[in-house]
Design a protein around this motif. Structure first.
Motif, mmCIF file in Angstrom:
data_model
loop_
_atom_site.group_PDB
_atom_site.id
_atom_site.type_symbol
_atom_site.label_atom_id
_atom_site.label_comp_id
_atom_site.label_asym_id
_atom_site.label_seq_id
_atom_site.Cartn_x
_atom_site.Cartn_y
_atom_site.Cartn_z
ATOM 1 N N ASP B 119 10.136 -29.509 9.861
ATOM 2 C CA ASP B 119 10.283 -30.686 10.711
ATOM 3 C C ASP B 119 8.932 -31.411 10.833
ATOM 4 O O ASP B 119 8.846 -32.641 10.661
ATOM 5 C CB ASP B 119 10.806 -30.241 12.085
ATOM 6 N N THR B 144 16.939 -25.697 11.119
ATOM 7 C CA THR B 144 17.935 -25.894 12.164
ATOM 8 C C THR B 144 17.708 -27.094 13.073
ATOM 9 O O THR B 144 18.584 -27.391 13.887
ATOM 10 C CB THR B 144 17.986 -24.655 13.080
ATOM 11 N N THR B 145 16.570 -27.766 13.000
ATOM 12 C CA THR B 145 16.390 -28.899 13.916
ATOM 13 C C THR B 145 17.319 -30.046 13.501
ATOM 14 O O THR B 145 17.833 -30.071 12.382
ATOM 15 C CB THR B 145 14.934 -29.412 13.921
ATOM 16 N N ALA B 146 17.489 -30.997 14.406
ATOM 17 C CA ALA B 146 18.392 -32.122 14.129
ATOM 18 C C ALA B 146 17.984 -32.832 12.838
ATOM 19 O O ALA B 146 18.829 -33.152 11.990
ATOM 20 C CB ALA B 146 18.379 -33.096 15.311
ATOM 21 N N LEU B 147 16.674 -33.059 12.687
ATOM 22 C CA LEU B 147 16.174 -33.707 11.473
ATOM 23 C C LEU B 147 16.537 -32.900 10.230
ATOM 24 O O LEU B 147 17.019 -33.449 9.230
ATOM 25 C CB LEU B 147 14.642 -33.863 11.573
ATOM 26 N N MET B 149 18.844 -30.537 9.822
ATOM 27 C CA MET B 149 20.293 -30.489 9.576
ATOM 28 C C MET B 149 20.715 -31.754 8.827
ATOM 29 O O MET B 149 21.577 -31.705 7.938
ATOM 30 C CB MET B 149 21.060 -30.378 10.892
ATOM 31 N N ASP B 150 20.081 -32.878 9.196
ATOM 32 C CA ASP B 150 20.412 -34.151 8.545
ATOM 33 C C ASP B 150 19.999 -34.182 7.080
ATOM 34 O O ASP B 150 20.601 -34.906 6.285
ATOM 35 C CB ASP B 150 19.705 -35.314 9.274
ATOM 36 N N LYS B 155 24.117 -28.027 4.840
ATOM 37 C CA LYS B 155 24.713 -28.177 6.168
ATOM 38 C C LYS B 155 25.560 -29.444 6.265
ATOM 39 O O LYS B 155 26.691 -29.395 6.742
ATOM 40 C CB LYS B 155 23.600 -28.223 7.240
ATOM 41 N N SER B 161 30.442 -31.337 9.875
ATOM 42 C CA SER B 161 29.183 -32.047 10.069
ATOM 43 C C SER B 161 29.428 -33.548 10.120
ATOM 44 O O SER B 161 30.492 -34.054 9.790
ATOM 45 C CB SER B 161 28.223 -31.695 8.939
ATOM 46 N N LYS B 165 23.380 -39.019 6.106
ATOM 47 C CA LYS B 165 22.829 -40.249 6.676
ATOM 48 C C LYS B 165 22.352 -41.160 5.539
ATOM 49 O O LYS B 165 21.982 -40.679 4.465
ATOM 50 C CB LYS B 165 21.643 -39.920 7.587
#
Lengths: 508, 508
Positions: B119, B144-147, B149-150, B155, B161, B165
Motif C-alpha cells: 500500500d 488486504t487493504t482497500a487499495l 484489493m482494488d 480478489k 467483489s 476499477k
C-alpha cells in the motif's frame, strides 16, 4: 558507548539520515533522543539519563512489562503460526475482549496495526451497506493506508496532499471549547449532531449515501476533543437513517485509558457503535490491532480475509497478558485517580496562568490548550512548542497536537503516578512563568536576555482560521514557515533529517 | 486435553465459529487442524501428531527458531518503542538489508505487514510520478487493504467483489506453460513484455499514465509463475518510458527462498526495480515488513509517514536474527540443493504420471501443475484438492494455488531437507497412482469401490476459460458450485465456518 550500543549517537543519526525514509520523522530532529532502555513510565537514553514518559500510550501497561514479555517469550518458543489453523489463544483473546464490549459487538478480525483495522472497517462498511462514501470529523486522523490518508483531514488538508476526494465528507469536530455556534447555553451534543444530520440530508438530496461515519471516540490528533454528551447517540441515529454504519476508532483511546470505562465510546451513555477498531495500546508495543463488529455486518461479505500475521498465537498471548495486567494492577482505577489529580492540578495552574485556555480530558487522556488570549482563543503554537522543548531538557516527554499544535497532550503509560503528575506540572508551571515573563518584559528568569528566539524548527501547517486576531507582539515565533510540513499522531517539532543540519539552536 | 490447551478442539472450533469473522477461513474447514507446537519444518497437533510443513513460508528459518526467539525476548525486556526516537536496531537492520540489494535501493520504510508495504509502495509511486493508475499482472494478489484489493485481480475477479476499477490495468501473467501466443520458438520474455508496451501505448493514446507497474518477482497465488528471462528488464524500460515506476513485490518470494539469489527479482539478470516490498518471511512470524526504494522516490514527498509499530527495536532485532540464521545455517545453499533435489524427483514422477503437466520453480519455491490432459492442459482442480486432503491425512501440509487451484505449491521453511522432500514425493506418488486408478477403473487401491466422491467442500471460483474442453468422465468432482467463494494466498478447501456444519465427509 553505552552497553548494548552498536553505534555512538552521532553514527546512529548519520545512518538514519542515509537509510530511513526522510518522511519518517524524529522527535526533536535538531537534538533527537536515543533511547536504549525503558521500564514502566520511564525511558533511559544512552547516557543513562532518565526521562518521565507522558506520551507513549502504546506502552500501555508500562514499558517492557515483565508479564507481557514473559507471555510473548513463552508463546514464541512454542508455536507462532497463522489463523488458518485452530489455536486457543485466538478464541480465548476474542472471548476476553468480547466481555468488555456490548453484546452486539461480537465478531472479531485480528490485524497488525490501527491502520489495517480502520482500513478493514471501512471495507466491511462498504460491503455491508453497498455504499462507498465516508463521513469523518474535521482534523481526524485514522492511519497510513491510501484509503485512510484519503479520509483523514489531518493528512489531506496538508499542502503536499492531493486534497479532499469527492466521496469524503467532513463534519465539524464537536469541540466544546472552540464552538462553531454563536449561541450560548445550547445543547452542544444536539447542535453538533444536527450538523451531521444536515450534511447527510444534503448528500441524500444529491443522490449520495454513506458507507460509514468514522470517528475517534475522543479525537486525539485533532486536539483532544471530548464530544459533548448526547452527540454520538444522535449521530448514530442519523447515520443509520442515511444507510451508513458507525465506526468508532478506539485505536488511541481504548483499553481503559479514560479510567471510568474500558472503551471511550462508553463515556456517551448507552451509545453502541456498529464497528469498533482498536490498536496502539493493545499489545503494549507488539504489532496487534483488531476490528470488532456485529454478526450482521460480518456476514455480509464472502470475500476471504486472510491476514498473514493477524491473530497469531504470539500476538494473542501478548494481548491476553495486557488484559491480565490491566486487571491485576487495577490500572483503570489508577488512570481515574491519577488523571483526576492531574486535571485538578492543571486547573490550579490555569488559575495562575492565563496562557492555559482550556483543560479537557478524562482519565489519562488529557489536553491542555495554550492560547495567547482567552477571549480570542488565538492558539499559542510557538509557546506550546517551546514548552515541550523545555520539558525535554528537564527530561520529561510531552507532545503537542491539534490543528494549531497548541494543545499539550498527556497520554502516559497507565502506571503513571500522582508523583509523576506532580513532577511534570511543577516543571510546566516554571516554564509557563518564564514564558509569561518574556511576554511581559522581554526577558525570563532563566537568564535569557533578548526574549525567546525563533526555534530552529519547521512548524506544522496551521489552519488559516486560527491566525485571525493574531497579536504579533506576544508571539514567540512566526509560525507557518515551511508550513508544508506535516505531523502525525504526536506532533513534535520535526523536519527532514536528510536535508537539514542537526545543530540544536533551541532556546533553553 | 494436551498440556497448555485451554479448550478441547471441539470447543476451540465452536468459539471460533462464534467469535471470529466468517471470512477468516480455516484450512480444511470440515476437519481443521489444531496446532499446539511447532519446531523447524514440523508442526504438532493437540494429540502430538507430527506434520511435515511444506507450505509455511512465513516460518522462514524454521518454526520457533531459538536464535530468533532469544533475540526477540532480549529486546522486549530492554526497550520497545517507536521510531521517533533513535535506536541502533533500526539502522543496523536497514544497513544489513541494504547489503543484499543493488546500491540504488537504499531508503527503507519499516512496516508491519506485506499489505502495509505494498500500500505504501503505491502511495510513494503516486507521489513521485504524479500519476494515479496502476498496472498489475493477471491473477496477482498484493494484500488486504482497500487499495490492494482494488489492484489484485485474484480478489477483484471474484463474483462478490466490486470488479475492476478503471484506473487498474491488467497485463497477462508471463506464464511459459500456459502461453498466450500461438507461435512456437518465440522469445517469450520479449513477447510478454510487448504486451505491457502495447497496453501502455493504448493508455497513452487515451491520455492516461501509470504511477506504477506492480508485480511479484515470481507470481505466487497466481500459480507459481516464473517469468521468462528478459521479461522484467524490458518491462521496466517500457514502464519508465510511460512515466511509471516498477514495484517488485517480494513479500512471498524474498529472503533467499529461490536459493541462487537473495531476492527473486535478481533471477532476471541485471534487473533493478525502483521499489521492492518485503514481508512474510522477514520476521519468521513476527509482524515485520518493509519498503525499500531509491533516494529520488523517497524524497519526492514531504507528508510524514509515521507507523506506530514499524521499525521498532524488537521487530528489527527479530529481522536481524533471521538474517543471522540464514547466514549461519547457509539456508540459501540448502534451498538451492534441496530445491533442485525436489524438482528432480518431481520430474521423475512426471515421467510416470501424466497428470503432472508442469513443474516450475527455483529453490524452495516450486509449483506442480496438475492437468487432466497434457495437450488441452485442462486443470485437474478436484484432483489437486484431493491430493492435499490425502496428504493431510498422511500428515503432510501442502496447498494448491493458481486461478484454477490446480497447482500444488511447495514453499516450506528453508530448513527443509532432502529426506523431507523424499517423504512428501513418496506420499504424492502413491496418491497420484490412486487417482489414476480411479480415473481408469473407477476404483483405487485404497479400497474405495465407487470412485472418488465429491468432497463436501466449497470450491473456489474457477475462471471460465479453464473449463473449455472439460472431459467429464475423468473429473473427480464438478467444480464451481458455490463458486463465489474466494481463496487467498494459500487456497485450501474452505468455507464459511459460521454457517456450515463441521462434519468431515472428505474422501480418504
Amino acid at each position: 558507548m553505552a552497553s548494548g550500543e552498536m553505534f555512538d549517537k552521532a553514527e546512529t543519526l548519520a545512518l538514519r539520515g542515509k537509510l530511513i525514509g526522510p518522511t519518517c520523522r524524529l522527535f526533536f530532529p535538531n537534538d533527537p533522543i536515543k533511547m536504549v532502555r525503558a521500564h514502566g513510565q520511564y525511558m533511559y537514553n544512552e547516557a543513562g539519563e532518565k526521562y518521565l514518559d507522558c506520551i507513549n500510550n502504546v506502552a500501555h501497561v508500562g514499558h517492557c512489562h515483565p508479564d507481557v514479555v514473559a507471555a510473548a517469550s513463552k508463546q514464541m518458543e512454542t508455536i507462532n503460526t497463522n489463523s488458518r489453523f485452530l489455536h486457543d489463544n485466538l478464541v480465548a483473546y476474542a472471548q476476553r475482549l468480547a466481555a468488555t464490549l456490548p453484546p452486539s459487538l461480537s465478531v472479531f478480525y485480528f490485524v497488525n496495526s490501527g491502520s489495517e483495522a480502520n482500513d478493514l472497517a471501512v471495507q466491511l462498511a462498504r460491503r455491508y451497506t453497498g455504499n462507498y462514501d465516508v463521513m469523518v470529523m474535521d482534523n481526524g486522523y485514522h492511519g497510513t493506508t491510501a484509503l485512510l490518508m484519503d479520509i483523514s483531514p489531518y493528512k489531506f488538508k496538508q499542502a503536499d496532499s492531493s486534497g479532499k476526494k469527492d466521496w469524503v465528507h467532513v463534519v465539524p469536530a464537536p469541540c466544546t471549547y472552540r464552538k462553531i455556534f454563536e449561541e450560548d447555553n445550547i445543547d452542544l451534543g444536539k447542535a453538533y449532531a444536527d450538523e451531521v444530520k444536515k450534511q447527510l440530508g444534503n448528500l441524500k438530496a444529491s443522490g449520495k449515501m454513506i458507507a460509514a461515519f468514522l470517528a475517534e471516540s475522543l479525537q486525539s490528533c485533532g486536539g483532544q476533543v471530548i464530544p459533548p454528551e448526547g452527540y454520538f447517540q444522535r449521530v448514530i441515529e442519523h447515520v443509520h437513517q442515511a444507510g451508513g454504519v458507525f465506526i468508532a476508532d478506539e485505536v488511541q483511546v481504548g483499553f481503559g485509558r479514560v479510567g471510568s470505562s474500558f472503551w471511550a465510546f462508553q463515556l456517551q451513555h448507552g451509545f453502541v457503535p456498529d464497528v469498533v477498531t482498536m490498536g496502539k495500546p493493545m499489545g503494549n508495543g507488539h504489532p496487534l490491532a483488531c476490528v470488532v463488529t456485529t454478526a450482521a455486518i460480518a456476514s455480509s461479505s464472502s470475500i476471504e480475509y486472510f491476514n498473514t500475521f493477524g491473530g497469531n498465537p504470539v500476538s494473542c498471548a501478548v494481548g491476553l497478558a495486557v488484559l491480565d495486567v490491566l486487571e491485576k494492577e487495577e490500572l483503570l482505577k489508577n488512570a481515574k485517580i491519577v488523571g483526576a489529580h492531574l486535571i485538578a492540578t492543571l486547573h490550579k495552574l490555569q488559575s495562575r496562568h492565563p496562557i492555559i485556555g482550556d483543560i479537557r480530558g478524562t482519565g489519562l487522556f488529557i489536553g491542555v490548550e495554550l492560547v495567547l488570549d482567552r477571549e480570542t482563543k488565538e492558539p499559542a503554537t510557538a509557546e506550546a512548542q517551546h514548552v515541550i522543548v523545555r520539558l525535554k531538557d528537564e527530561r520529561v516527554l510531552l507532545s503537542t497536537d491539534g490543528p494549531a499544535r497548541n494543545v499539550l497532550k498527556f497520554k502516559p503509560p497507565m502506571c503513571f503516578t500522582k508523583a509523576d503528575a506532580d513532577f511534570v506540572t511543577t516543571k510546566l508551571e516554571h516554564i509557563l512563568t518564564d514564558i509569561e515573563n518574556i511576554g511581559r518584559h522581554g526577558t525570563s528568569d532563566s537568564g535569557i536576555e533578548s526574549g525567546i528566539k525563533e526555534p530552529d524548527v519547521s512548524l506544522p501547517g496551521i489552519q488559516e482560521n486560527h491566525h485571525s486576531g493574531r497579536k504579533k507582539q506576544r508571539r514567540m515565533a512566526d509560525v507557518g514557515h515551511q508550513a508544508k510540513d506535516d505531523f502525525s499522531s504526536i506532533n513534535w517539532i520535526s523536519h527532514d533529517l536528510a536535508s537539514q543540519p542537526q545543530v540544536s539552536n533551541i532556546v533553553k
